[in-house]
Design a protein around this motif. Structure first.
Motif, PDB file in Angstrom:
ATOM      1  N   LEU A 293      -9.511  14.904  12.816  1.00  0.00           N
ATOM      2  CA  LEU A 293      -9.041  14.029  13.890  1.00  0.00           C
ATOM      3  C   LEU A 293      -7.602  13.573  13.713  1.00  0.00           C
ATOM      4  O   LEU A 293      -6.879  13.380  14.698  1.00  0.00           O
ATOM      5  CB  LEU A 293      -9.957  12.801  14.000  1.00  0.00           C
ATOM      6  N   SER A 294      -7.173  13.389  12.446  1.00  0.00           N
ATOM      7  CA  SER A 294      -5.848  12.807  12.222  1.00  0.00           C
ATOM      8  C   SER A 294      -4.703  13.663  12.776  1.00  0.00           C
ATOM      9  O   SER A 294      -3.745  13.102  13.329  1.00  0.00           O
ATOM     10  CB  SER A 294      -5.635  12.524  10.737  1.00  0.00           C
ATOM     11  N   LEU A 297      -4.567  12.967  16.465  1.00  0.00           N
ATOM     12  CA  LEU A 297      -4.052  11.626  16.716  1.00  0.00           C
ATOM     13  C   LEU A 297      -2.554  11.555  16.436  1.00  0.00           C
ATOM     14  O   LEU A 297      -1.791  10.968  17.210  1.00  0.00           O
ATOM     15  CB  LEU A 297      -4.800  10.621  15.837  1.00  0.00           C
ATOM     16  N   TYR A 300      -0.545  13.192  19.214  1.00  0.00           N
ATOM     17  CA  TYR A 300      -0.460  12.349  20.403  1.00  0.00           C
ATOM     18  C   TYR A 300       0.512  11.191  20.185  1.00  0.00           C
ATOM     19  O   TYR A 300       1.352  10.895  21.038  1.00  0.00           O
ATOM     20  CB  TYR A 300      -1.848  11.814  20.751  1.00  0.00           C
ATOM     21  N   MET A 312       0.856   4.654  12.014  1.00  0.00           N
ATOM     22  CA  MET A 312      -0.544   5.078  12.005  1.00  0.00           C
ATOM     23  C   MET A 312      -1.032   5.347  10.586  1.00  0.00           C
ATOM     24  O   MET A 312      -2.148   4.973  10.202  1.00  0.00           O
ATOM     25  CB  MET A 312      -0.715   6.341  12.856  1.00  0.00           C
TER      26      MET A 312
END
Length: 332
Positions: A293-294, A297, A300, A312
């Motif tokens: 997922l990272s 993310l 984005y 983040m």
């Protein structure tokens, strides 16, 4: 290992066969990831855990876990060295190495010390000071688990590692894929030392969660300094990248090896080695979710600027540290 190697080779064949179907590459990666996920809990932790007790487990696992960083270094160098012949070779050659090593492991791996007549000194069932299972541990992963290649139209002239160090500045300088691949290994070099250091410290103070949290908290300013000062010079960039790798890989090494072994050999499971593999698979699988997922993310968030990506990262590290607070209190 055999199937992981074969699927990596198949991925590379997409270049030679002129395959441009995204679904093909996605399917190959999914199947390859399935096979790869078996190796860490079964071999890298459970089998090694069969050979060592708790007294030196942190140091032993720290040294052992350095193979992930060494593999990243060798993989980057091998893949980038043949990139000039076509990106397909960056998968076919490493995949072939994996197949060969799979055969070596099949022929020579000894699963347990008892299989060759040795008694493991200091092997014990473990639990925390209150006799309850340790919970709330998450895997912090660097996320450097893959490679995305594109058509290379840049010059691929060779550059040595020392030559890369002497580059006057990193700000605004375009680096070839080969040079970037070599420089990225600095993070993994720091990771090797970080894993060993964290394991040694955790053995010395007998507190793995405390060690992990300290490393995590120190990695936050390291990332901030890297963002602020990393563009001053190549030398500064390399130093900050090395320090970040050291601090990030320390808790990663502990949690995925020594801590997993501690959890899998506590009194609740009565030292069952198969339970150790299952516990490790849960921890590693949880970390793999973050690895998957990272990047999405980060991609984005990067549209809002690189500062947002570093923000983040610091938030993620802070959350990981908070999840360990209860275990830290128990250890103290």
């Amino acid at each position: 290992m055999l199937r992981s190697g074969i699927m990596t080779v198949v991925f590379g064949f997409g270049y030679f066969l002129g395959v441009h179907d995204f679904g093909f590459f996605l399917l190959v990666q999914l199947v390859c990831g399935l096979f790869q996920s078996i190796g860490w809990p079964c071999v890298c932790v459970a089998v090694v855990g069969n050979w060592f007790g708790k007294s030196k487990r942190g140091l032993i696992m720290g040294v052992w876990n350095s193979h992930t960083s060494v593999g990243n270094i060798i993989g980057s160098v091998v893949a980038s060295s043949v990139l000039g012949f076509g990106w397909g070779w960056s998968f076919v050659l490493p995949g072939g190495f994996i197949v060969i090593m799979g055969i070596v492991v099949y022929l020579f791996l000894v699963v347990s010390s008892e299989n060759v007549g040795f008694e493991l000194v200091g092997k014990e069932v473990e639990m925390n000071v209150e006799g309850v299972p340790l919970v709330g541990l998450e895997k912090v992963d660097s996320g450097e688990e893959g490679m995305v290649e594109s058509e290379n139209t840049d010059s691929l002239a060779a550059i040595g590692f020392l030559d890369a160090w002497r580059l006057p500045t990193v700000a605004g300088v375009h680096l070839s894929h080969k040079t970037a691949g070599i420089l990225s290994t600095v993070f993994d070099i720091g990771g090797v030392i970080g894993g060993v250091l964290a394991g040694y410290i955790s053995d010395m103070i007998e507190a793995r969660a405390v060690t992990s949290v300290v490393f995590l908290l120190l990695s936050i300013p390291a990332l901030i300094f890297y963002r602020i000062y990393g563009s001053i010079s190549m030398f500064t960039n390399v130093r900050m990248m090395f320090l970040s790798g050291l601090l990030v890989n320390g808790p990663y090494s502990l949690i995925t090896t020594a801590v997993a072994a501690d959890l899998g050999t506590q009194s609740l499971v009565k030292g069952n080695s198969r339970a150790l593999a299952t516990v490790t698979a849960i921890i590693d699988g949880t970390g793999s979710v973050g690895v998957a997922l990272s990047p999405l993310l980060a991609g984005y968030i990067s549209t809002r600027g690189l500062n947002s990506v570093f923000f983040m990262l610091t938030v993620s590290i802070s959350i990981a540290a908070m999840l360990l607070i209860q275990v830290v209190k128990t250890e103290i």
